[in-house]
Write an enzyme that holds these catalytic residues in place. Structure first.
Site: not given
Length: 254
Positions: A81-83, A86
């Site tokens: 999810v972070c990928t 960002l």
């Protein structure tokens, strides 16, 4: 509390500071207690910190430097999810630049890990374009602690010295270093970049025009005239306006 003797040893240690300007050599917090944790509220001054990032060492208050800033946290590197998040914020950096907003991310890994992760983000999310803003290396969880960016269970783990992940928190900070908006999501839920841009527009318009924004407001829609402004003053300031109730009046602003 640190003893006076221990504090003197810490300050005197050559490992505590580096002679290179703005190079930070942090030491671990000696406790992560709720009693000592800063209270983070809308209107609070954003706590300062000195950290290493993927763009070098920074002092956060110097990084703000009269700009709006979005500080947002991620549980860990190489997480799916972070990928996506960002990458999306990096692609949208020109939109934030138009609004005078600086971006800075945070994850609980070191700079070397961040740099490897950025290569993945550039490969799968930015179409090969360079990643556009710094990511804080918060391996010691000190920024996570100062900004209260962990779950209840993880706060207990933090106190026990165990590894923890941050939740997905967004802080919008104004040029005076005041926290103006906080959004916190569980680790499983990705953020909405359109909402982050929308609230930046709303905050900046409210500051510049002395108005409020209604539900689902976007740029170009009517705004709300605050109840503290009289009808006479509203006419002088906004021209024609729409009065639904004595306390609910709409106007158009540029």
């Amino acid at each position: 509390m640190l003893s006076r003797t221990l504090l003197k040893r810490i300050l005197a240690s050559p490992a505590r500071f580096n002679s290179t300007p703005k190079t930070v050599v942090p030491f671990r917090f000696y406790s992560f207690t709720q009693a000592e944790q800063p209270r983070i509220r809308i209107g609070s001054t954003a706590p300062n910190f000195q950290v290493e990032t993927t763009k070098g060492a920074i002092d956060f208050h110097e990084y703000v430097n009269g700009n709006w800033v979005i500080l947002f946290s991620h549980p860990a590197d190489y997480t799916p999810v972070c990928t996506t998040e960002l990458g999306a914020f990096s692609r949208l950096k020109p939109e934030f630049d138009k609004r005078g907003v600086k971006l800075i991310g945070l994850s609980t890994e070191g700079v070397e890990s961040h740099q490897g992760w950025i290569k993945d983000i550039e490969e799968v999310e930015t179409n090969g374009d360079a990643f556009q803003f710094p990511i804080i290396a918060d391996g010691k969880r000190e920024v996570a602690y100062k900004y209260d960016m962990v779950t209840e269970d993880d706060f207990k783990n933090l106190q026990a010295g165990k590894p923890v992940a941050t939740v997905r928190t967004v802080f919008i900070i104004d040029p005076a270093k005041k926290i103006r908006l906080i959004m916190t999501y569980p680790a499983s839920t990705g953020r909405n970049t359109e909402e982050v841009i929308r609230v930046i527009d709303a905050l900046q318009l409210a500051d510049g025009k002395g108005i409020a924004t209604p539900v689902d407001w976007t740029v170009g829609k009517e705004v709300i005239i605050p109840p503290t402004v009289s009808d006479e003053d509203a006419k002088a300031k906004f021209g024609d306006f729409r009065k639904v109730k004595p306390y609910l009046r709409y106007a158009k602003v540029d």
